[in-house]
Design a protein around this motif. Sequence first.
Motif, mmCIF file in Angstrom:
data_model
loop_
_atom_site.group_PDB
_atom_site.id
_atom_site.type_symbol
_atom_site.label_atom_id
_atom_site.label_comp_id
_atom_site.label_asym_id
_atom_site.label_seq_id
_atom_site.Cartn_x
_atom_site.Cartn_y
_atom_site.Cartn_z
ATOM 1 N N MET A 1 0.846 -1.189 0.000
ATOM 2 C CA MET A 1 0.000 0.000 0.000
ATOM 3 C C MET A 1 0.880 1.236 0.000
ATOM 4 O O MET A 1 1.884 1.281 0.675
ATOM 5 C CB MET A 1 -0.895 -0.008 1.222
ATOM 6 C CG MET A 1 -1.978 -1.053 1.101
ATOM 7 S SD MET A 1 -3.160 -0.926 2.415
ATOM 8 C CE MET A 1 -2.184 -1.498 3.753
ATOM 9 N N HIS B 1 2.716 -7.859 2.872
ATOM 10 C CA HIS B 1 2.797 -6.543 2.247
ATOM 11 C C HIS B 1 4.064 -5.825 2.690
ATOM 12 O O HIS B 1 4.690 -6.193 3.671
ATOM 13 C CB HIS B 1 1.645 -5.638 2.706
ATOM 14 C CG HIS B 1 0.276 -6.052 2.319
ATOM 15 N ND1 HIS B 1 -0.322 -5.620 1.169
ATOM 16 C CD2 HIS B 1 -0.642 -6.812 2.956
ATOM 17 C CE1 HIS B 1 -1.555 -6.100 1.103
ATOM 18 N NE2 HIS B 1 -1.776 -6.837 2.183
ATOM 19 N N HIS C 1 1.378 -9.657 -1.807
ATOM 20 C CA HIS C 1 0.350 -8.835 -2.460
ATOM 21 C C HIS C 1 0.464 -8.985 -3.977
ATOM 22 O O HIS C 1 -0.538 -9.052 -4.694
ATOM 23 C CB HIS C 1 0.518 -7.370 -2.025
ATOM 24 C CG HIS C 1 -0.650 -6.495 -2.349
ATOM 25 N ND1 HIS C 1 -0.840 -5.253 -1.792
ATOM 26 C CD2 HIS C 1 -1.693 -6.688 -3.199
ATOM 27 C CE1 HIS C 1 -1.962 -4.720 -2.279
ATOM 28 N NE2 HIS C 1 -2.490 -5.568 -3.138
ATOM 29 N N ASP D 1 3.806 -5.359 -4.246
ATOM 30 C CA ASP D 1 4.656 -5.509 -3.063
ATOM 31 C C ASP D 1 4.577 -6.940 -2.502
ATOM 32 O O ASP D 1 3.594 -7.631 -2.747
ATOM 33 C CB ASP D 1 4.273 -4.479 -1.986
ATOM 34 C CG ASP D 1 2.805 -4.578 -1.572
ATOM 35 O OD1 ASP D 1 1.944 -4.271 -2.412
ATOM 36 O OD2 ASP D 1 2.538 -4.978 -0.424
HETATM 37 ZN ZN LIG Z 1 0.338 -4.392 -0.382
#
Ligand SMILES: [Zn+2]
Length: 380
Positions: free
Chosen positions: A1, A83, A190, A204
């Motif tokens: 993210m 992640h 991810h 990621d």
């Molecule tokens: Zn991620």
Amino acid sequence: MRKLVAAMAVAVGMAVPLTAVAMANDSAVVQASSINDMAKQNSYGGITYLDQMLQQQGIKYNDFYASNPLNYRYGKPEGVVVHETATPGASAYNEAIYFNREWMNIYSYVHAFVDKTGVIQMTSPDHGVWGAGPVANSRFFQVELCEDNNLADFAKSINNDAIYIAQIMRQYNLAPVNAVHTGKGTVWSHAAVSKFLGGTDHGDPDGYFAKWGYSMDDFFDLIKYYYDNGSTGSTTPTPSKPATPPKPKPTTPKPTQQPKPIDTKLLMHNALVYDGNGEKTKQSTKKAGTKLSVYGTKTIKGKKYFQIGTDQYVVATNIEGSLQLLTHNAYIYDGNGERVGTGKFKRGSYVRTYGGRVKIYGRKYYIIDEDQYIKVGNFK
Ligand SMILES: [Zn+2]
């Protein structure tokens, strides 16, 4: 993210990512297997629970699960999504504070953030979060690794990450199977979710791992090592605590005894003070924003109250609120009736409101946070 405020990256300047690249190149001779060996030299940093951490600091815990009770499709997690935050310079603490404050605006949340010092668990892995698209969110628990800028700290951080993930996998009887190449298994990146399950497009942690000459396969080995060994691999005992520590039982103080507060609660809405029969007292109204010592709870005529003194009670919803379903998209307003930012809550989501409706310049609102209000009409 990549959701953490750009301001964070700006604040630390560009020196950090450049350093990271330089360090990675310098350490290119370090083999991935020996990065795992380096990792295992470190003791586990342990778990800090966000609600407890925030309570100690007097910051409100915005309970993701209470507002978004997202159940896994089979009632328990089927594996993990690994992640990486892509935010150089941001620690697990920075990320935890930011996501606690902003998840309702950025529609993003994970179970834990991990860095070189340890793990901050945001919410119980018993329920899903918003980390990797709808398919993965209803299947996996999700953990974010924070970025570090030297190999020794990177090794510490992946060690904490692997131990935490292995512990959760053991809790749910999830044997580690690498899903990264086949789209089948319990340990996902991810990137693998993007490739095999869809609903998201992030890559990621592959890029960040590659900076260190490391890969998801290497990280899988480290998770499996801790899963199989069932230990933290460290000489330091794990300072882990139960996910939900037993709360002290509300005590009804005897009249002869000075009662002892069991908690301090932030009052979110002005509150009248009642006696034990639910009658209004002559005590002055307690103002929103006041921290009250609480001695327990009591149900009076079917309504829950907090006891705040000898024969003094306030209605519980002024403190803990209740969830209400939004029937319209809703903007947030401040105490002057001015829109706060551009964020809005989506129709169909639940929002916690505190106490009864309030009027600002003749319009009716519910309080949703300190100096944050939503119009009553959005709930009808
Ligand atoms: Zn991620």
